[in-house]
Write an enzyme that holds these catalytic residues in place. Structure first.
Site, PDB file in Angstrom:
ATOM      1  CB  THR A 108      -4.005   3.948   8.356  1.00 37.75           C
ATOM      2  OG1 THR A 108      -3.968   2.855   7.296  1.00 37.75           O
ATOM      3  CG2 THR A 108      -4.255   3.110   9.585  1.00 37.75           C
ATOM      4  N   GLY A 109      -6.604   3.668   6.783  1.00 38.33           N
ATOM      5  CA  GLY A 109      -7.916   2.927   6.568  1.00 38.33           C
ATOM      6  C   GLY A 109      -8.864   3.172   5.425  1.00 38.33           C
TER       7      GLY A 109
ATOM      8  CB  THR B 294      -1.126   5.619   0.964  1.00 38.84           C
ATOM      9  OG1 THR B 294      -2.009   4.221   1.078  1.00 38.84           O
ATOM     10  CG2 THR B 294      -2.151   6.585   0.187  1.00 38.84           C
TER      11      THR B 294
ATOM     12  NE  ARG C 124      -9.875   6.176  -3.113  1.00 38.30           N
ATOM     13  CZ  ARG C 124      -9.111   5.822  -1.811  1.00 38.30           C
ATOM     14  NH1 ARG C 124      -7.629   5.876  -1.867  1.00 38.30           N
ATOM     15  NH2 ARG C 124      -9.585   5.800  -0.837  1.00 38.30           N
TER      16      ARG C 124
ATOM     17  CB  SER D  40      -0.712   0.103   1.193  1.00 43.03           C
ATOM     18  OG  SER D  40      -2.075  -0.828   1.157  1.00 43.03           O
TER      19      SER D  40
ATOM     20  CB  THR E 171      -1.687   3.863   4.635  1.00 44.92           C
ATOM     21  OG1 THR E 171      -2.560   3.882   3.391  1.00 44.92           O
ATOM     22  CG2 THR E 171      -1.415   5.343   4.792  1.00 44.92           C
TER      23      THR E 171
HETATM   24  C1  SD4 Z   1      -6.824   5.389   1.491  1.00 48.48           C
HETATM   25  N1  SD4 Z   1      -6.335   5.580   3.782  1.00 48.48           N
HETATM   26  O1  SD4 Z   1      -6.224   5.573   0.180  1.00 48.48           O
HETATM   27  C2  SD4 Z   1      -5.826   5.129   2.376  1.00 48.48           C
HETATM   28  C3  SD4 Z   1      -5.610   3.750   2.457  1.00 48.48           C
HETATM   29  C4  SD4 Z   1      -5.034   3.158   3.830  1.00 48.48           C
HETATM   30  O2  SD4 Z   1      -4.170   1.318   4.715  1.00 48.48           O
HETATM   31  O3  SD4 Z   1      -5.043   3.866   4.598  1.00 48.48           O
HETATM   32  N2  SD4 Z   1      -4.622   1.864   3.752  1.00 48.48           N
HETATM   33  O4  SD4 Z   1      -8.045   5.537   1.434  1.00 48.48           O
END
Ligand code: SD4
Length: 347
Positions: A247-248, A214, A224, A88, A196
């Site tokens: 993160t998420g 990320t 996106r 990621s 991330t």
């Molecule tokens: C996103 N927040 O692009 C990032 C992805 C992420 O662990 O945190 N992955 O939505």
């Protein structure tokens, strides 16, 4: 090692006069009980996920050797951006639906409240460095897409193929599956795709810094952009109060300016973990339609050196490093079932 809660008392330094907001010269919270933070834990870095430990350890060394916290954030994040196994971030990141790796990154410097960011940048190994260049050498905060790439190339960043053979073959498999079914309407950022890096740092003068990098949501629609490069969403640094990173599932963070929200909770007196929890609860309550798939996690560090984290992703952990050593810590796990309007545990 954890530092007890510090009480930040809100200052009324900003007053409304003739309809305008006027702030005093030094609007630092007037009564900040900093307790007795362990200043030998400086420089202090915290980062998302267990792999963040390697970035934090590199950052401690760089900050200690060079004295530059921005170098430490940037080069610390390089460690993760260079890791081909991290799916990621940087090289080896999961590509978009067209098989192109598109990266997002941002950086903030607390003392001068400066920020730089790049989004949807392709073929550049270190987006965090390009974000820093945007911050330090342009009048802008954010560059996107091909403009960001051309800016990076002009400034000496070589074009690099970021799509590893492994990710190319995963993407080809994904394409085959997609041909059989419509593109998922629900996001696929599961535990395997959580890598991330958001990193926060505090120096011995109480100055805060942060960075985030990320490749975002795997197989995303080209173009996106998630929360990670958005100042206030994936990262926020307020040198008066504290810093936060996320993160998420970016879409569930960026609708709420998540990291800014965490910092504002700290400004109102919350300890870092509590501030992260309050932000998650607030988001869950405002956005109950997304409760089943919230997938948001925050880390936070305040100006006194207290730190914490909370989130809804199973097994979310964060890393902490200082000259005293490193730790990987379980974040406060929040059950999405227990939050939101039904759960009613909003603080
Ligand atoms: C996103 N927040 O692009 C990032 C992805 C992420 O662990 O945190 N992955 O939505």
């Amino acid at each position: 090692m954890s530092i007890s809660r510090r009480k930040f008392i809100q200052n009324s330094a900003c007053i409304s006069a003739t309809g305008a907001i006027a702030c005093s010269q030094n609007p630092v919270p007037a009564a900040v009980d900093l307790g007795e933070p362990s200043t030998n834990m400086r420089p202090l870095f915290i980062a998302t996920w267990p792999f963040g430990k390697f970035s934090c350890e590199a950052a401690v060394k760089i900050a200690t050797d060079s004295g530059s916290m921005l170098d430490a954030i940037e080069k610390g994040i390089w460690v993760t951006e260079n890791d081909v196994k991290n799916a990621s971030v940087g090289i080896g990141g999961i590509p978009n639906a067209d098989g192109q790796v598109e990266l997002d990154a941002c950086i903030m410097s607390g003392p001068d409240h400066n920020a730089g960011s790049v989004a949807g940048i392709r073929d550049i190994l270190h987006p965090i460095s390009v974000a820093r260049l945007v911050m330090e050498s342009t009048p802008h905060v954010m560059l996107v897409g091909d403009g960001a790439k051309q800016f990076a190339i002009k400034n000496g960043h070589p074009e690099t193929n970021l799509l590893t053979d492994q990710q190319k073959s995963n993407w080809q498999n994904w394409q085959r599956k997609q041909a059989k079914m419509l593109q998922q309407s629900q996001p696929k950022i599961d535990e395997d795709h959580h890598d991330t890096i958001a990193m926060l740092g505090l120096d011995s003068d109480g100055n805060l810094y942060g960075g985030c990098s990320t490749s975002g949501w795997g197989y995303k629609i080209p173009g996106r952009v998630g929360d990670s490069p958005i100042i206030g969403s994936g990262l926020y640094v307020d040198n008066q109060v504290g810093a936060a990173g996320a993160t998420g599932l970016g879409e569930n963070v960026m609708r709420h300016c998540g990291s800014f929200l965490v910092v504002e909770m700290m400004r109102q007196g919350a300890a870092p973990t509590e501030a992260c929890e309050m932000a998650v609860n607030r988001i869950a309550e405002i956005d109950p339609k997304n409760l089943d798939n919230l997938d948001i996690n925050f880390i936070a560090l305040n100006k006194a050196g207290a730190y914490g984290a909370a989130g809804t992703s199973k097994g979310f952990k964060y890393s902490v490093s200082s000259p005293q050593g490193s730790e990987i810590i379980d974040a406060k796990a929040m059950s999405v079932k227990a939050i939101g309007p039904e759960g009613g545990n909003r603080k």
